[in-house]
Structures are given as C-alpha cells and as structure tokens.
Design a protein around this motif. Sequence first.
Motif, short mmCIF file in Angstrom:
data_model
loop_
_atom_site.label_atom_id
_atom_site.label_comp_id
_atom_site.label_asym_id
_atom_site.label_seq_id
_atom_site.Cartn_x
_atom_site.Cartn_y
_atom_site.Cartn_z
N GLY A 1 11.11 3.23 -4.29
CA GLY A 1 11.40 4.19 -3.22
C GLY A 1 11.95 5.50 -3.75
N LYS A 2 12.20 5.55 -5.05
CA LYS A 2 12.80 6.76 -5.66
C LYS A 2 11.71 7.76 -6.05
CE LYS A 2 16.79 4.33 -7.46
NZ LYS A 2 17.32 3.65 -8.63
N PRO A 3 12.12 8.96 -6.48
CA PRO A 3 11.11 9.94 -6.92
C PRO A 3 10.31 9.44 -8.13
CG PRO A 3 13.26 10.98 -6.60
CD PRO A 3 13.47 9.50 -6.48
N GLY B 1 0.28 11.01 3.86
CA GLY B 1 0.19 12.29 3.15
C GLY B 1 -0.73 12.24 1.94
N ARG B 2 -1.37 11.09 1.69
CA ARG B 2 -2.14 10.92 0.44
C ARG B 2 -3.35 11.84 0.41
NH1 ARG B 2 -3.05 5.13 -2.22
NH2 ARG B 2 -4.00 4.57 -0.24
N ASN B 3 -4.02 11.96 1.55
CA ASN B 3 -5.06 12.98 1.63
C ASN B 3 -6.20 12.83 0.62
OD1 ASN B 3 -5.82 15.03 3.20
ND2 ASN B 3 -4.58 16.62 2.21
N PRO C 1 0.84 -1.20 0.00
CA PRO C 1 0.00 0.00 0.00
C PRO C 1 0.88 1.25 0.00
CG PRO C 1 -0.58 -1.51 1.81
CD PRO C 1 0.68 -2.02 1.21
N GLY C 2 0.64 2.15 -0.94
CA GLY C 2 1.43 3.39 -0.99
C GLY C 2 2.73 3.26 -1.75
N SER C 3 2.95 2.12 -2.42
CA SER C 3 4.22 1.95 -3.15
C SER C 3 4.21 2.75 -4.46
CB SER C 3 4.48 0.47 -3.42
OG SER C 3 3.41 -0.09 -4.14
N GLY C 4 3.05 3.29 -4.84
CA GLY C 4 2.98 4.13 -6.04
C GLY C 4 2.35 3.45 -7.24
N LYS C 5 1.57 2.41 -7.01
CA LYS C 5 0.95 1.66 -8.11
C LYS C 5 0.04 2.57 -8.95
CE LYS C 5 -0.97 -1.34 -5.25
NZ LYS C 5 -0.47 -0.82 -3.95
N GLY C 6 -0.88 3.26 -8.26
CA GLY C 6 -1.83 4.11 -8.97
C GLY C 6 -1.13 5.23 -9.73
N THR C 7 -0.14 5.84 -9.09
CA THR C 7 0.60 6.95 -9.70
C THR C 7 1.27 6.48 -11.00
OG1 THR C 7 1.03 7.82 -7.50
CG2 THR C 7 2.47 8.61 -9.26
N GLN C 8 1.94 5.36 -10.94
CA GLN C 8 2.66 4.88 -12.13
C GLN C 8 1.70 4.33 -13.18
OE1 GLN C 8 5.76 5.52 -12.72
NE2 GLN C 8 6.18 6.34 -10.68
#
Length: 291
Positions: free
Chosen positions: A273-275, A230-232, A117-124
């Motif tokens: 874990g990177k930007p 911080g996802r908010n 959870p929060g690893s950035g799946k949705g973002t990527q």
Amino acid sequence: MGNYRADLLKDHANYDYFYLELFASTTWEWRELRNIRLSSYVYPVSDEAIISGCVVYFLLSNYDILRFDISRQISSSRQRFLHIELMGTVVDSANKEESKSVLSEKKPKVVFVLGGPGSGKGTQCANIVEHFGYTHLSAGDLLRAEIKSGSKNGTMIQNMISEGIIVPSEVTIKLLEKAIMENENDKFLIDGFPRNEENRAAFESVTGIIPEFVLFFDCSEEEMEKRLLGRNQGRVDDNIETIRKRFKVFVDSSLAVIEYYNSKGKVKKIDAGKPVGEVFEAVKAAFAPAK
Ligand SMILES: Nc1ncnc2c1ncn2[C@@H]1O[C@H](COP(=O)(O)OP(=O)(O)O)[C@@H](O)[C@H]1O
Ligand SMILES: Nc1ccn([C@H]2C[C@H](O)[C@@H](COP(=O)(O)OP(=O)(O)O)O2)c(=O)n1
C-alpha cells in the motif's frame, strides 16, 4: 444463469436435442456433440456462465468447457437428453508426462508473485527484472496475447477475463510452459499465477515445479480500486463492475493459495500500500538472500 444450468441438468422429462460444443482439456480441441448424456460426475462448477451473443460457456468440473449455442438448438418432439462426453481431467491428461519431461530437464527457478488486482505486481516485477535478472511472465499478459493472436480459444479467454473469472488451468499452464521453454533464462517471476487451488495443484502436477518462494503484495481493496481505475491501459476488465468481481474472486479463490504456501513457510509478505519506491525496498530485502 440458473435457468441455463437447470436446462443442462434437467432430467428426461421434456425431450429436446441440443447442439453443443465441448472444449476438451485433454486433447485441446473443440468437438461438436449431439445427444450425449451428461455424466453425473461431471457438472458445471458454478451457476455462472459466460454469455457471448447466443453462446453460453460453462466450465465443467473436469476442466473441460462446454459451449452451448442457443441459436443452433434443434427441437424435437420426442426423446432428448443432454449428454457431455467425459474427456478426463487436466491432471490425467496425456500431455502431463510430455510436459513434465520437457520442463524437468530445464529445472527453472520460479518465484510466484501474487496479490490482488492492482496491488502492483507488474510494476514491481519490472524492477525485479532489472535488479535481479529474472524473466517476468505475467499470466494475464500471456492470456491477453493469446486473445490478440486470434487463437481459437481467444473468444473464450476474452469472455472469461471480461467477467473477472479465472481461465481454466490447462490454458494458462500451456502458455506458461511455452514461455519458459522459449526463454534461455532459468529464473522466472510468474506474476498472477496460481490464482486458485486448482491452478496451483495442476501446475505442480503437470510441470513438477515448486516455487523458491512466493512474494505476496498485501494491499487494501480501497487502494487497489483507486489504482485500477487510474491504470488507463484500455483493459476490458478495469471497470468498476469487473473490478469488484475480481476482488471477490481474489478473496474466494486466490487467498487460499497464499494460505497454502504460508503453511509451507514460503510466503514473503510485502506491504504494497506504500509508494512504489518503498515497496521496492521491501522487495529487494525479500530477494537478497535468494540472489
Ligand atoms: N505502490 C504504488 N503506489 C501507487 N500506484 C501504484 C503502485 N504500484 C503500482 N501502481 C499503479 O497502480 C496500477 C496497478 O499496478 P500494476 O503493477 O499494474 O498492478 P497488478 O499487476 O498487481 O494488477 C498501475 O497504474 C501502477 O502504475
Ligand atoms: N492465472 C491467471 C491469471 C489471470 N487470469 C485472468 C483473470 C484475471 O482477472 C485476468 C487479469 O489478470 P492480471 O494478472 O493480468 O491482472 P490483475 O492482477 O487482475 O490486475 O486474467 C486467469 O484467468 N488466470
């Protein structure tokens, strides 16, 4: 929750009648039950139950859900036993052949996107959609939409998500199948699914779909926790207590799926874990040969 479980399984020593409802995974409906004995080979899969008001939900080993309404318990001086009817399993479901034939005609290309959870799946996934023409299906988003739609299962799904527990495969697979069938695209990113071995085996069995590959976003819990807090987005499960439960579920249940696909040579692991931009460079490299 141990007390409720003990109640459900206790022998015929003290007799009471209980009002029960069972969500049958095969027929996709709630049924009211009275005085029916729990078969020895169907049991609650864990001591944990979901409680909402007077209602307790247990996931059973055959993927049915038992709803036990304490406020509607009926007392009786004599004879009682709890009994839950067997409805068969997801894999035995009569819907299996039906769904398989529908989806097997479509033969979609599927990439699973997994990670904590929060690893950035949705973002990527949003970036992948833009660059590689896939359609993004987030299992979590589909479940949240199902809650919002006011569906009969909404409360049960909401309770499970609030507790960080994985919703039974039957529910999630039906939503994924529907989304795939309703979309003209034939390339899908399935994000956040399969989340346990049962999700994985049931999806393969029901749909016949094997993923092209599995993108695994590897990220430390420390970083994921920071991102989720911080996802908010107003999500009921982005609080520290549920986040910790979700991490535990990820380690206890989801890593096994990644290990399974790794043993099949299907996992493309990304340092998440990177930007965001750097992660996407690695993602692009993973998609390049499969373009
Ligand atoms: N590489 C990254 N670095 C920092 N923050 C990120 C990164 N990727 C995503 N985020 C942020 O972290 C939060 C969780 O990302 P999200 O894509 O929703 O994760 P998931 O779908 O895996 O739960 C979001 O607020 C998102 O903006
Ligand atoms: N295959 C899935 C995917 C999500 N869920 C439920 C349980 C998860 O904790 C929530 C949220 O999942 P989602 O993928 O949206 O979000 P995170 O990866 O946890 O940030 O949804 C599920 O039960 N089964």
